[in-house]
Design a protein around this motif. Structure first.
Motif, short mmCIF file in Angstrom:
data_model
loop_
_atom_site.label_atom_id
_atom_site.label_comp_id
_atom_site.label_asym_id
_atom_site.label_seq_id
_atom_site.Cartn_x
_atom_site.Cartn_y
_atom_site.Cartn_z
N HIS B 63 -17.79 6.63 17.89
CA HIS B 63 -18.69 5.47 18.03
C HIS B 63 -19.57 5.52 19.29
O HIS B 63 -20.73 5.15 19.26
N ASP B 128 -11.28 0.28 11.40
CA ASP B 128 -12.70 0.40 11.10
C ASP B 128 -12.90 0.01 9.64
O ASP B 128 -12.21 0.53 8.77
N HIS B 130 -15.04 0.67 7.38
CA HIS B 130 -15.49 1.64 6.38
C HIS B 130 -14.42 2.66 5.99
O HIS B 130 -14.71 3.67 5.33
N CYS B 347 -21.36 7.29 8.35
CA CYS B 347 -20.28 7.67 7.44
C CYS B 347 -20.67 7.42 5.99
O CYS B 347 -19.97 7.83 5.08
N CYS B 407 -21.55 8.40 15.41
CA CYS B 407 -22.01 7.23 14.65
C CYS B 407 -23.48 6.96 14.91
O CYS B 407 -24.18 6.38 14.09
N CYS B 410 -26.16 4.06 13.76
CA CYS B 410 -25.55 3.15 12.79
C CYS B 410 -25.16 1.84 13.44
O CYS B 410 -25.19 0.79 12.83
N ASN B 429 -25.05 1.66 6.62
CA ASN B 429 -24.49 0.68 5.70
C ASN B 429 -24.70 -0.78 6.10
O ASN B 429 -24.33 -1.68 5.36
S1 SF4 Z 1 -20.98 5.57 11.16
FE1 SF4 Z 1 -21.31 3.39 11.39
S2 SF4 Z 1 -20.13 2.39 9.85
FE2 SF4 Z 1 -19.41 4.50 9.99
S3 SF4 Z 1 -17.67 4.43 11.38
FE3 SF4 Z 1 -19.47 4.85 12.61
S4 SF4 Z 1 -20.23 2.86 13.27
FE4 SF4 Z 1 -18.80 2.49 11.61
#
Ligand code: SF4
Lengths: 201, 470
Positions: B63, B128, B130, B347, B407, B410, B429
């Protein structure tokens, strides 16, 4: 961790009649960098509460001194989005003990309960009545009686549901780990049996 | 009694069930990252207890990490501290960590599947939301809070009520230029961002069966965006082939034995769901979101609905506030609107297939002037594969920057942020207010739509664009 015990709460309430409030609004990602649970209340609803120059925004309810109290009343689908428990910590740290809405996102609900914060589900009609009553008179006191599972505002009362186990946890200030640690022997056996089904590499 | 696949897996993992109590559910795999784990390790320390079974937990840093110059110390002090804390905790408690620089590092939901840690029939959790991504393998996978991370570290269990079940069936053939991201954005736009709250979703039907594993992960990933606890797809040959030979998956005879077991992971004939929804793939088009939750989506060729048209969806004030945040007006189209940033990553859509799709579309073209394009692979392995296939050169020629895994944009937590007021078309997302940085504005879309927008500088219908470019 032992939490403050929850029995009956009498308090004025803060109305936030917005729907679909996600946990990114409750506590934006850039404030998730702490490695302890404390201090998140300062950044609760950060981007709604302060402008880009860090000045309080007069039109946001937490900056309106007519409203105060330990109960936050919010629009439906509160706490959707990210699973960050920091959202529950921030609300609790700010001083709220109950959040009332007609609908909560699942993970938020669990996170709240695990931190001594009661997510209380009421009917849409009762919720609208709360908003109107509090906005008419911010001094209105609400009563949340956890033991009897009743919430009231003025003359109006409504009963609410809560998982009996979670209720006991709140009333006694206990948490899930205490309970799960009591199952340790069964879990150890289960783990062994699982490794036969799917070996760990 | 006939059971759904969700009930089968769930019931097979209940260590203890008692009236009035949530189930004590055993967890096969636990993934952790730097943001939601430090307080959980602190809890263990305070109680003086170890991690229950270190072989069931895997850690990575994702993250907070920069996506440039990952070999240098993280500049921002708090982010650096969080990653260092993860390092320290993993060492102290004996948890495997795929740290920055490790060939397996990446976004937690990308590395689990690609390493073969994610397998059918498992229960999988992570701090998390997701985590639902892993459901694509026919696993019960869901996001938990930090208190529950501590529970899993301490006891390898969580306490959860058995969820209600929902079946979402999609049949029919997808049109050209329409991919799994469009399917899930379409479903969420139909049932709203809270339409599946309280449910565990099983995706089924011939359209789903026809999807690759990577496409299935995109769908399961966004289950949480309609409120679902998780989403899964029953495993089949596509699943078994994907798993075969992965680093930590069962090998040889163990693999064959596992496949035989996994084949039983189907919903029994006559099993009852609490809710069933059916959609037709022919109704799905390239999708885009116009508002500040993932349920506010439409076909890219549609006009933004007016509050009056959405009367049944509740409070018009929240709706109008969302549009005003986005700087959009009800009743107007989005097609043709200029964008400032393109983010291909997260992700949801940062696996090799996503990068291949983008590369095939932009090969030999250049990004539009003034548009900044970030391509952020989901993992070190995805990055290495992209370079091996020469995708990095295609991106470089197009003026796209291929960064290092994380990440990234995002969520506005690391260095990659979209500036206030700017529009970003994003393959991630969430389009929540400020999600990509304070006052940033997000259009969620598929990698194909994002790639097309990068070249034209505008929100584009990838279908017509594909035609004119052949
Ligand atoms: S890419 Fe975005 S949604 Fe996926 S784990 Fe990382 S912060 Fe969360």
């Amino acid at each position: 961790m032992t939490k403050e015990k929850f029995t009956t709460l009498r308090s004025t309430a803060v109305p936030l009649p917005i729907e679909n409030i996600d946990t990114d609004q409750i506590i934006p990602a850039r404030f998730l960098k702490a490695t302890t649970r404390e201090g998140f209340g300062d950044n609760l609803f950060r981007d709604w509460r302060y402008d880009s120059a860090n000045q309080p925004k007069a039109d946001f309810v937490l900056n309106n001194h007519s409203y105060s109290g330990k109960i936050l009343v919010t629009g439906k689908n509160f706490g959707c989005g990210s699973s960050r428990e920091h959202a529950a910590w921030a609300i609790y740290d700010y001083g709220f003990r109950v959040v009332i809405s007609s609908f909560f996102a699942d993970i938020f609900k669990n996170n709240a309960l695990n931190n001594g914060l009661l997510p209380l589900v009421v009917s849409e009609a009762f919720l609208q009545h709360c908003f109107e009553t509090i906005q008419q008179d911010p001094k209105t006191v609400m009563v949340v009686d956890l033991e009897h599972q009743v919430v009231s505002i003025g003359q109006r009362r409504e009963s609410f549901d809560i998982n009996p186990y979670k209720k006991t946890c709140l009333i006694n200030g206990q948490d899930d780990i205490d309970y799960l640690l009591g199952l340790r022997e069964s879990i150890l056996q289960f783990d062994k049996a699982q490794q036969v089904i799917t070996p760990l590499s | 009694m006939p059971k759904t696949i969700v009930e089968k897996i769930w019931d097979a993992h209940v260590v203890h069930r008692a009236d009035g109590f949530p189930d004590a559910l055993f967890i096969d795999r636990h993934f952790i990252h730097e943001v939601t784990s430090p307080q959980a390790f602190d809890g263990l320390r305070k109680r003086g207890i170890p991690v229950f079974n270190t072989r069931r937990t895997t850690a990575t840093a994702d993250h907070n990490v920069p996506t440039k110059d990952q070999h240098l110390p993280i500049k921002e002090a708090l982010s650096r501290h969080q990653v260092e804390t993860l390092r320290k905790n993993c060492k102290e408690f004996g948890v495997e960590l795929y740290d920055l620089g490790h060939p397996f590092q990446g976004i937690v939901h990308i590395i689990g599947p690609e390493l073969g840690l994610t397998l059918p029939g498992m229960t999988i959790v992570c701090g998390d939301s997701h985590t639902s991504t892993h459901g694509a393998f026919g696993a019960i996978a869901f996001g938990i809070g930090t208190s529950e991370v501590e529970q899993v570290l301490a006891t390898q269990c969580v306490l959860q009520p058995r969820p209600k079940t929902m079946r979402i069936e999609i049949n029919g053939k997808l049109g050209r230029g329409i991919v799994s991201k469009d399917i899930i954005l379409y479903i969420i736009s139909k049932i709203s961002s809270s339409g599946a709250t309280g449910y565990f979703v099983e995706y089924a039907g011939e359209t789903i069966r026809g999807l690759s594993m990577e496409a299935r992960m995109t769908i399961c990933n966004m289950s949480i965006e309609m409120g679902a606890r998780g989403g899964l797809i029953a495993p089949d040959e596509t699943t078994f082939q994907y798993i075969r030979g992965r680093k930590f998956s069962p090998q040889g005879a163990a693999y064959d034995a596992a496949v035989a077991n996994w084949k039983k992971l189907v919903t029994d004939e006559g099993a009852a769901y609490d809710k069933v929804l059916t959609f037709d793939a022919a109704d799905i088009a390239p999708m885009i979101t116009y508002g500040t939750n993932p349920g506010m989506g439409m076909r890219v060729t549609d006009r933004i609905p007016t509050a009056a048209e959405l009367a049944s969806l509740g409070d018009p004030t929240s709706y109008r506030n969302a549009l005003s945040y986005m700087g959009l007006e009800e009743g107007t189209p989005i097609l043709g609107r200029s964008i400032d940033y393109v983010f291909i990553g997260s992700c949801t859509n940062a696996r090799i297939e996503d990068l291949r799709q983008v590369a095939s579309l932009v090969k030999g073209k250049k990004r539009a002037d003034g548009v900044e394009v970030w391509v952020v692979p989901g993992s070190k392995q995805v990055e290495a594969q992209a370079r091996k296939e020469g995708l990095d050169r295609i991106f470089a020629d197009a003026g796209f920057e291929l960064r290092s895994p994380g990440c990234s944009a995002c969520l506005g937590m690391n260095e990659d942020k979209v500036p206030a007021g700017k529009y970003c078309i994003s393959t991630s997302n969430r389009n929540f207010e400020g999600r990509q940085g304070p006052r940033s504005r997000t259009f969620l879309a598929s990698p194909l739509s994002a790639a097309a927008a990068a070249i034209t500088g505008k929100v584009t219908d990838v279908r017509s664009w594909m035609e004119t470019n052949e």
